[in-house]
Design an enzyme around this catalytic site. Structure first.
Site, PDB file in Angstrom:
ATOM      1  N   ASP A 173      88.679 107.837  11.857  1.00 48.12           N
ATOM      2  CA  ASP A 173      88.611 108.222  10.711  1.00 48.12           C
ATOM      3  C   ASP A 173      87.362 108.349   9.987  1.00 48.12           C
ATOM      4  O   ASP A 173      87.041 108.675   8.758  1.00 48.12           O
ATOM      5  CB  ASP A 173      89.729 107.642   9.820  1.00 48.12           C
ATOM      6  CG  ASP A 173      89.280 106.051   9.683  1.00 48.12           C
ATOM      7  OD1 ASP A 173      88.572 105.586  10.621  1.00 48.12           O
ATOM      8  OD2 ASP A 173      89.912 105.357   9.053  1.00 48.12           O
ATOM      9  N   GLU A 259      83.241  92.217  14.691  1.00 44.11           N
ATOM     10  CA  GLU A 259      81.852  92.990  14.886  1.00 44.11           C
ATOM     11  C   GLU A 259      80.714  91.778  15.301  1.00 44.11           C
ATOM     12  O   GLU A 259      80.249  91.886  16.361  1.00 44.11           O
ATOM     13  CB  GLU A 259      81.188  93.660  13.776  1.00 44.11           C
ATOM     14  CG  GLU A 259      82.036  94.840  13.624  1.00 44.11           C
ATOM     15  CD  GLU A 259      83.253  94.714  12.495  1.00 44.11           C
ATOM     16  OE1 GLU A 259      83.663  93.643  12.430  1.00 44.11           O
ATOM     17  OE2 GLU A 259      83.699  95.761  12.059  1.00 44.11           O
TER      18      GLU A 259
HETATM   19  C1  UGA Z   1      87.622  98.548   9.579  1.00 40.98           C
HETATM   20  C2  UGA Z   1      86.650  98.588  10.724  1.00 40.98           C
HETATM   21  O1  UGA Z   1      85.799  99.595  10.271  1.00 40.98           O
HETATM   22  C3  UGA Z   1      87.194  98.784  12.348  1.00 40.98           C
HETATM   23  O2  UGA Z   1      86.126  98.988  12.982  1.00 40.98           O
HETATM   24  C4  UGA Z   1      88.042  97.788  12.497  1.00 40.98           C
HETATM   25  O3  UGA Z   1      88.703  97.843  13.879  1.00 40.98           O
HETATM   26  C5  UGA Z   1      89.319  97.488  11.288  1.00 40.98           C
HETATM   27  O4  UGA Z   1      88.695  97.369  10.047  1.00 40.98           O
HETATM   28  C6  UGA Z   1      90.165  96.092  11.780  1.00 40.98           C
HETATM   29  O5  UGA Z   1      90.577  95.708  10.893  1.00 40.98           O
HETATM   30  O6  UGA Z   1      90.157  95.546  12.582  1.00 40.98           O
HETATM   31  P1  UGA Z   1      89.952 100.496   9.013  1.00 40.98           P
HETATM   32  O7  UGA Z   1      89.325 101.715   8.303  1.00 40.98           O
HETATM   33  O8  UGA Z   1      90.382  99.379   8.194  1.00 40.98           O
HETATM   34  O9  UGA Z   1      88.568  99.753   9.728  1.00 40.98           O
HETATM   35  O10 UGA Z   1      90.650 100.325  10.100  1.00 40.98           O
HETATM   36  P2  UGA Z   1      91.538 101.776  10.835  1.00 40.98           P
HETATM   37  O11 UGA Z   1      90.441 102.879  10.741  1.00 40.98           O
HETATM   38  O12 UGA Z   1      92.554 101.951  10.415  1.00 40.98           O
HETATM   39  O13 UGA Z   1      91.322 101.394  12.415  1.00 40.98           O
HETATM   40  C7  UGA Z   1      90.294 101.264  13.261  1.00 40.98           C
HETATM   41  C8  UGA Z   1      90.323 102.141  14.517  1.00 40.98           C
HETATM   42  O14 UGA Z   1      91.351 101.690  15.301  1.00 40.98           O
HETATM   43  C9  UGA Z   1      90.843 103.483  14.299  1.00 40.98           C
HETATM   44  O15 UGA Z   1      89.963 104.323  15.205  1.00 40.98           O
HETATM   45  C10 UGA Z   1      92.361 103.648  14.467  1.00 40.98           C
HETATM   46  O16 UGA Z   1      92.471 105.323  14.847  1.00 40.98           O
HETATM   47  C11 UGA Z   1      92.326 102.758  15.455  1.00 40.98           C
HETATM   48  N1  UGA Z   1      94.046 101.972  15.359  1.00 40.98           N
HETATM   49  C12 UGA Z   1      94.415 101.499  14.041  1.00 40.98           C
HETATM   50  C13 UGA Z   1      94.573 101.841  16.429  1.00 40.98           C
HETATM   51  O17 UGA Z   1      94.346 102.343  17.626  1.00 40.98           O
HETATM   52  N2  UGA Z   1      95.913 101.225  16.319  1.00 40.98           N
HETATM   53  C14 UGA Z   1      96.389 100.805  15.121  1.00 40.98           C
HETATM   54  O18 UGA Z   1      97.516 100.341  15.110  1.00 40.98           O
HETATM   55  C15 UGA Z   1      95.644 100.960  14.023  1.00 40.98           C
HETATM   56 MN    MN Z   2      88.843 103.365   9.445  1.00 42.21          MN
END
Ligand code: UGA
Ligand code: MN
Length: 309
Positions: A173, A259
């Site tokens: 995203d 990280e």
């Molecule tokens: C923040 C950080 O930018 C992420 O790198 C980190 O993994 C995340 O927090 C975290 O809490 O672990 P955020 O925007 O809150 O990011 O998280 P998302 O963008 O919702 O998820 C990060 C990535 O994991 C995305 O590529 C998303 O597609 C993937 N994801 C998310 C999954 O593969 N499974 C899930 O259930 C949720």
């Molecule tokens: Mn994100």
């Protein structure tokens, strides 16, 4: 006799001219130096680009280190839109290999189809997040990033060094500028740069003095050893291979510490290489897509056709 010869000559002349013109057109169609077609991987471990080797004119590009982008992704209404935005960016980057890791027990049809038409070298993996970890407040995509790391190590372990390559974690995203890839391409060990729209501020950044990282400008948990978002660093393939045990951990991992926990295993703050003009330029944004409103979506299928969205 003379006039007979002359009339024969006149008869033949247009045909001779046509043959000359056709030959001329053919030779001017010789292949032009241009962009080599990029193969789209079809859900297999190998990128299809192998079939479309760049012609000799493209040699300079062949010398570039490959950028491996590991993207965790999961099924939701906006997934295809996110992946489309990402592919449109990545397709413009030379020698980028996309490692898409689905958070799922099996490869979905949607992502499989998407990868086949993405127009860039892709590897399509999958691993489900255990249910107990699918809770708010817990780190996301740990298993998926580790699957990407394992694939990368597996692919390279039998090849002799040097294997010029750079790895970075590209959430599906975020928003990535093309300049970011130029910056990270020269990563020797671990490079860092600012990230926009994160940590409750307009940006976070590593603070640099005399070309070295000496601290962090951040509004959130400044006590983190590496106060940086997943989108704020890249690691050379060599470092990934020489630290085979470095992975993302579930055990003891706190929110926002993924990280730091990872970077701690492979580098030190002193060693970091600042990019983006000594970390003074934002080239990536931690954008988040709002949850879509599906309030008017019918409970049962009403349309006459079935459409993938
Ligand atoms: C923040 C950080 O930018 C992420 O790198 C980190 O993994 C995340 O927090 C975290 O809490 O672990 P955020 O925007 O809150 O990011 O998280 P998302 O963008 O919702 O998820 C990060 C990535 O994991 C995305 O590529 C998303 O597609 C993937 N994801 C998310 C999954 O593969 N499974 C899930 O259930 C949720
Ligand atoms: Mn994100």
């Amino acid at each position: 006799m003379k006039s007979l010869l002359f009339s024969r000559f006149l008869l033949l002349l247009p045909w001779v001219l046509i043959v000359i013109i056709v030959l001329d057109i053919d030779s001017s169609r010789a292949p032009l130096p241009g962009r080599a077609p990029r193969g789209g991987g079809g859900g297999s471990g190998e990128p299809r680009s192998a079939a479309a080797r760049p012609p000799p004119q493209r040699r300079p590009e062949a010398a570039l280190p490959t950028i491996y982008a590991i993207t965790p992704t999961y099924s939701r209404p906006v997934q295809k839109a996110e992946l489309t935005r990402l592919a449109n960016t990545f397709r413009q980057v030379a020698r980028l290999h996309w490692i898409l890791v689905e958070d799922a027990a099996a490869r979905s049809e949607l992502v499989t189809r998407f990868v086949a038409g993405a127009g860039l070298p892709c590897t399509h993996l999958h691993v489900p997040t255990p249910r107990r970890y699918k809770r708010p407040g817990l780190p996301r995509a740990t298993e998926q990033r580790n699957a990407g790391l394992a694939w990368l190590r597996q692919r390279h372990q039998h090849l002799p060094p040097p294997q010029p390559g750079v790895l970075f974690f590209a959430d599906d995203d975020n928003t990535y500028s093309l300049e970011l890839f130029q910056e990270m391409r020269t990563t020797r060990k671990v490079s860092v740069w600012p990230v926009g729209l994160v940590g409750g501020r307009r940006y976070e950044r590593p603070v640099v003095e005399n070309g070295k990282v000496v601290g962090w400008y951040t509004g959130w948990r400044a006590d983190r050893p590496f106060a940086i978002d997943m989108a704020g660093f890249a690691v050379s393939l060599q470092v990934i291979l020489s630290h085979p045990k470095a992975v993302f951990k579930r055990r003891g991992s706190q929110p926002g510490m993924q990280e730091s926990d990872f970077l701690k295993q492979i580098t030190t703050v002193e060693e970091l290489e600042p990019k983006a003009n000594n970390c003074t330029k934002v080239l990536v944004w931690h954008t988040r897509t709002e949850k879509v409103n599906l309030a008017n979506e019918p409970k049962y299928h009403l349309d006459t056709v079935t459409i993938e969205v």
